[in-house]
Design a protein around this motif. Sequence first.
Motif, short mmCIF file in Angstrom:
data_model
loop_
_atom_site.label_atom_id
_atom_site.label_comp_id
_atom_site.label_asym_id
_atom_site.label_seq_id
_atom_site.Cartn_x
_atom_site.Cartn_y
_atom_site.Cartn_z
N GLY A 1 0.78 -1.22 0.00
CA GLY A 1 0.00 0.00 0.00
C GLY A 1 0.81 1.27 0.00
N LEU A 2 2.11 1.17 -0.32
CA LEU A 2 2.92 2.38 -0.37
C LEU A 2 2.40 3.30 -1.48
CD1 LEU A 2 5.34 3.87 0.81
CD2 LEU A 2 6.78 2.69 -0.85
N LEU A 3 2.08 2.70 -2.62
CA LEU A 3 1.44 3.43 -3.71
C LEU A 3 0.03 2.91 -3.87
CD1 LEU A 3 4.27 3.52 -6.40
CD2 LEU A 3 3.59 5.33 -4.83
N THR B 1 0.44 7.28 -10.83
CA THR B 1 1.22 8.50 -11.05
C THR B 1 0.94 9.53 -9.98
OG1 THR B 1 1.14 8.08 -13.44
CG2 THR B 1 1.77 10.30 -12.73
N ALA B 2 -0.33 9.77 -9.68
CA ALA B 2 -0.69 10.75 -8.64
C ALA B 2 -0.20 10.28 -7.27
CB ALA B 2 -2.20 10.98 -8.63
N SER B 3 -0.31 8.99 -7.02
CA SER B 3 0.15 8.44 -5.75
C SER B 3 1.66 8.59 -5.60
CB SER B 3 -0.25 6.97 -5.66
OG SER B 3 0.14 6.41 -4.44
N VAL C 1 6.43 11.46 -3.41
CA VAL C 1 7.64 12.26 -3.60
C VAL C 1 7.50 13.60 -2.88
CG1 VAL C 1 9.00 13.53 -5.32
CG2 VAL C 1 8.37 11.16 -5.73
N MET C 2 6.32 14.21 -2.96
CA MET C 2 6.08 15.47 -2.25
C MET C 2 6.19 15.26 -0.74
SD MET C 2 3.06 17.18 -4.63
CE MET C 2 2.23 17.84 -3.24
N GLU C 3 5.66 14.15 -0.25
CA GLU C 3 5.76 13.83 1.19
C GLU C 3 7.22 13.68 1.61
OE1 GLU C 3 4.03 13.11 4.00
OE2 GLU C 3 2.03 13.59 3.23
N VAL D 1 -9.15 14.39 -2.44
CA VAL D 1 -9.90 15.04 -3.50
C VAL D 1 -9.59 14.40 -4.85
CG1 VAL D 1 -10.12 17.21 -4.80
CG2 VAL D 1 -10.20 17.23 -2.30
N LEU D 2 -8.31 14.02 -5.06
CA LEU D 2 -7.90 13.40 -6.32
C LEU D 2 -8.28 11.92 -6.39
CD1 LEU D 2 -4.35 14.96 -6.75
CD2 LEU D 2 -6.45 15.59 -7.96
N GLY D 3 -8.76 11.38 -5.27
CA GLY D 3 -9.13 9.97 -5.23
C GLY D 3 -7.95 9.04 -5.03
N VAL D 4 -6.84 9.58 -4.52
CA VAL D 4 -5.64 8.78 -4.29
C VAL D 4 -5.69 8.22 -2.88
CG1 VAL D 4 -3.12 8.84 -4.13
CG2 VAL D 4 -4.29 10.18 -5.88
#
Length: 174
Positions: free
Chosen positions: A49-51, A57-59, A64-66, A119-122
Amino acid sequence: MSGVVDALVIVAVIGLVVSRQFRPSRLDTEKRWWILPVVLALVALRQPGLLGASHHTASAALLVMELLLGAAVGAGLAWTTRIWAEADGSVWSKGSKATAAVWGVGITVRVAMFLLGSVLGVHQDTPALLLALAATLLARSATLAWRLRTVRPMAPSAASYGADASWSTRKECV
Protein backbone atom coordinates in the motif's frame (compact mmCIF):
# COMPACT_ATOMS: atom_id res chain seq x y z
CA MET A 1 0.92 -4.41 10.96
CA SER A 2 -2.68 -3.44 11.48
CA GLY A 3 -3.91 0.13 11.14
CA VAL A 4 -4.21 0.53 14.91
CA VAL A 5 -0.66 -0.71 15.53
CA ASP A 6 0.64 1.54 12.74
CA ALA A 7 -1.08 4.55 14.28
CA LEU A 8 0.33 3.70 17.71
CA VAL A 9 3.86 3.35 16.31
CA ILE A 10 3.59 6.70 14.51
CA VAL A 11 2.19 8.49 17.56
CA ALA A 12 4.84 6.91 19.83
CA VAL A 13 7.73 7.88 17.55
CA ILE A 14 6.47 11.44 17.09
CA GLY A 15 5.80 11.75 20.83
CA LEU A 16 9.30 10.51 21.65
CA VAL A 17 10.98 12.84 19.16
CA VAL A 18 8.93 15.89 20.15
CA SER A 19 9.31 15.34 23.90
CA ARG A 20 13.07 14.88 23.58
CA GLN A 21 13.36 17.91 21.34
CA PHE A 22 11.90 20.46 23.74
CA ARG A 23 13.90 19.63 26.85
CA PRO A 24 17.64 19.95 27.13
CA SER A 25 19.12 16.63 26.15
CA ARG A 26 22.66 15.47 25.84
CA LEU A 27 23.65 14.45 22.33
CA ASP A 28 25.92 11.50 21.82
CA THR A 29 28.23 12.55 19.02
CA GLU A 30 29.31 8.95 18.38
CA LYS A 31 25.75 7.64 18.19
CA ARG A 32 24.38 6.00 15.09
CA TRP A 33 21.79 8.70 14.40
CA TRP A 34 20.49 7.00 11.27
CA ILE A 35 19.19 3.78 12.89
CA LEU A 36 15.64 4.88 13.82
CA PRO A 37 14.91 6.44 10.40
CA VAL A 38 16.23 3.33 8.61
CA VAL A 39 14.10 1.03 10.78
CA LEU A 40 11.01 3.16 10.08
CA ALA A 41 11.77 3.14 6.35
CA LEU A 42 12.20 -0.65 6.35
CA VAL A 43 8.90 -1.11 8.18
CA ALA A 44 7.22 1.17 5.65
CA LEU A 45 8.74 -0.58 2.64
CA ARG A 46 7.74 -4.04 3.94
CA GLN A 47 4.07 -3.15 3.98
CA PRO A 48 1.76 -3.18 0.99
CA GLY A 49 0.00 0.00 0.00
CA LEU A 50 2.92 2.38 -0.37
CA LEU A 51 1.44 3.43 -3.71
CA GLY A 52 -2.29 3.39 -4.29
CA ALA A 53 -3.67 0.57 -6.45
CA SER A 54 -5.23 3.07 -8.83
CA HIS A 55 -3.77 6.44 -9.76
CA HIS A 56 -0.15 5.24 -9.65
CA THR A 57 1.22 8.50 -11.05
CA ALA A 58 -0.69 10.75 -8.64
CA SER A 59 0.15 8.44 -5.75
CA ALA A 60 3.84 8.46 -6.64
CA ALA A 61 3.79 12.26 -7.02
CA LEU A 62 2.19 12.66 -3.58
CA LEU A 63 4.76 10.26 -2.09
CA VAL A 64 7.64 12.26 -3.60
CA MET A 65 6.08 15.47 -2.25
CA GLU A 66 5.76 13.83 1.19
CA LEU A 67 9.43 12.79 1.12
CA LEU A 68 10.59 16.25 0.04
CA LEU A 69 8.39 17.86 2.70
CA GLY A 70 9.76 15.42 5.27
CA ALA A 71 13.33 16.30 4.37
CA ALA A 72 12.58 20.04 4.47
CA VAL A 73 10.82 19.79 7.83
CA GLY A 74 13.64 17.67 9.24
CA ALA A 75 16.25 20.19 8.15
CA GLY A 76 14.10 23.01 9.54
CA LEU A 77 13.81 21.22 12.87
CA ALA A 78 17.58 20.82 13.06
CA TRP A 79 18.33 24.43 12.11
CA THR A 80 15.90 25.78 14.72
CA THR A 81 17.32 23.59 17.49
CA ARG A 82 19.77 25.25 19.85
CA ILE A 83 22.98 23.26 20.33
CA TRP A 84 25.90 23.94 22.62
CA ALA A 85 28.87 22.25 24.22
CA GLU A 86 29.76 22.44 27.89
CA ALA A 87 33.30 22.82 29.22
CA ASP A 88 33.52 19.05 29.78
CA GLY A 89 32.92 18.50 26.05
CA SER A 90 29.34 17.24 26.36
CA VAL A 91 27.04 18.49 23.61
CA TRP A 92 23.45 19.49 24.38
CA SER A 93 20.41 20.47 22.34
CA LYS A 94 16.98 21.96 22.93
CA GLY A 95 14.18 22.94 20.57
CA SER A 96 13.04 26.54 20.37
CA LYS A 97 9.75 28.28 19.64
CA ALA A 98 10.79 28.26 15.99
CA THR A 99 11.12 24.46 16.24
CA ALA A 100 7.52 24.24 17.42
CA ALA A 101 6.48 26.44 14.49
CA VAL A 102 8.28 24.12 12.05
CA TRP A 103 6.42 21.13 13.54
CA GLY A 104 3.12 23.02 13.19
CA VAL A 105 3.75 24.03 9.58
CA GLY A 106 4.91 20.52 8.67
CA ILE A 107 1.79 18.90 10.15
CA THR A 108 -0.47 21.49 8.51
CA VAL A 109 1.08 20.96 5.08
CA ARG A 110 0.87 17.16 5.49
CA VAL A 111 -2.84 17.41 6.33
CA ALA A 112 -3.32 19.62 3.27
CA MET A 113 -1.52 17.07 1.10
CA PHE A 114 -3.69 14.28 2.53
CA LEU A 115 -6.80 16.30 1.70
CA LEU A 116 -5.48 16.94 -1.82
CA GLY A 117 -4.94 13.21 -2.26
CA SER A 118 -8.48 12.52 -1.04
CA VAL A 119 -9.90 15.04 -3.50
CA LEU A 120 -7.90 13.40 -6.32
CA GLY A 121 -9.13 9.97 -5.23
CA VAL A 122 -5.64 8.78 -4.29
CA HIS A 123 -5.57 6.23 -1.48
CA GLN A 124 -2.84 7.13 1.00
CA ASP A 125 -1.91 4.50 3.51
CA THR A 126 0.31 4.25 6.59
CA PRO A 127 3.51 3.16 4.77
CA ALA A 128 3.70 6.52 2.99
CA LEU A 129 3.38 8.38 6.30
CA LEU A 130 6.00 6.16 7.93
CA LEU A 131 8.38 6.74 5.03
CA ALA A 132 7.84 10.52 5.25
CA LEU A 133 8.46 10.39 9.00
CA ALA A 134 11.67 8.45 8.35
CA ALA A 135 12.73 11.17 5.87
CA THR A 136 12.01 13.84 8.48
CA LEU A 137 14.03 12.10 11.19
CA LEU A 138 16.89 11.29 8.82
CA ALA A 139 17.15 14.88 7.57
CA ARG A 140 16.94 16.24 11.14
CA SER A 141 19.59 13.88 12.47
CA ALA A 142 21.93 14.38 9.50
CA THR A 143 21.65 18.16 9.74
CA LEU A 144 22.24 18.11 13.50
CA ALA A 145 25.26 15.84 13.02
CA TRP A 146 26.62 18.27 10.44
CA ARG A 147 25.98 21.26 12.75
CA LEU A 148 27.74 19.51 15.65
CA ARG A 149 31.05 19.84 13.84
CA THR A 150 31.06 23.59 14.53
CA VAL A 151 30.23 23.46 18.25
CA ARG A 152 33.11 24.17 20.61
CA PRO A 153 33.15 23.79 24.41
CA MET A 154 32.37 26.80 26.54
CA ALA A 155 35.32 28.36 28.33
CA PRO A 156 35.25 27.48 32.05
CA SER A 157 35.11 31.14 33.07
CA ALA A 158 32.19 31.87 30.76
CA ALA A 159 30.35 28.72 31.86
CA SER A 160 30.95 29.45 35.54
CA TYR A 161 30.29 33.17 35.64
CA GLY A 162 28.14 33.76 32.55
CA ALA A 163 30.61 36.29 31.18
CA ASP A 164 29.95 37.48 27.67
CA ALA A 165 32.45 35.64 25.49
CA SER A 166 33.03 35.10 21.82
CA TRP A 167 30.58 33.20 19.60
CA SER A 168 32.46 29.94 20.02
CA THR A 169 31.94 29.94 23.79
CA ARG A 170 28.22 30.73 23.89
CA LYS A 171 25.12 28.75 23.14
CA GLU A 172 24.32 28.88 19.49
CA CYS A 173 21.21 31.02 19.04
CA VAL A 174 18.61 30.41 16.38
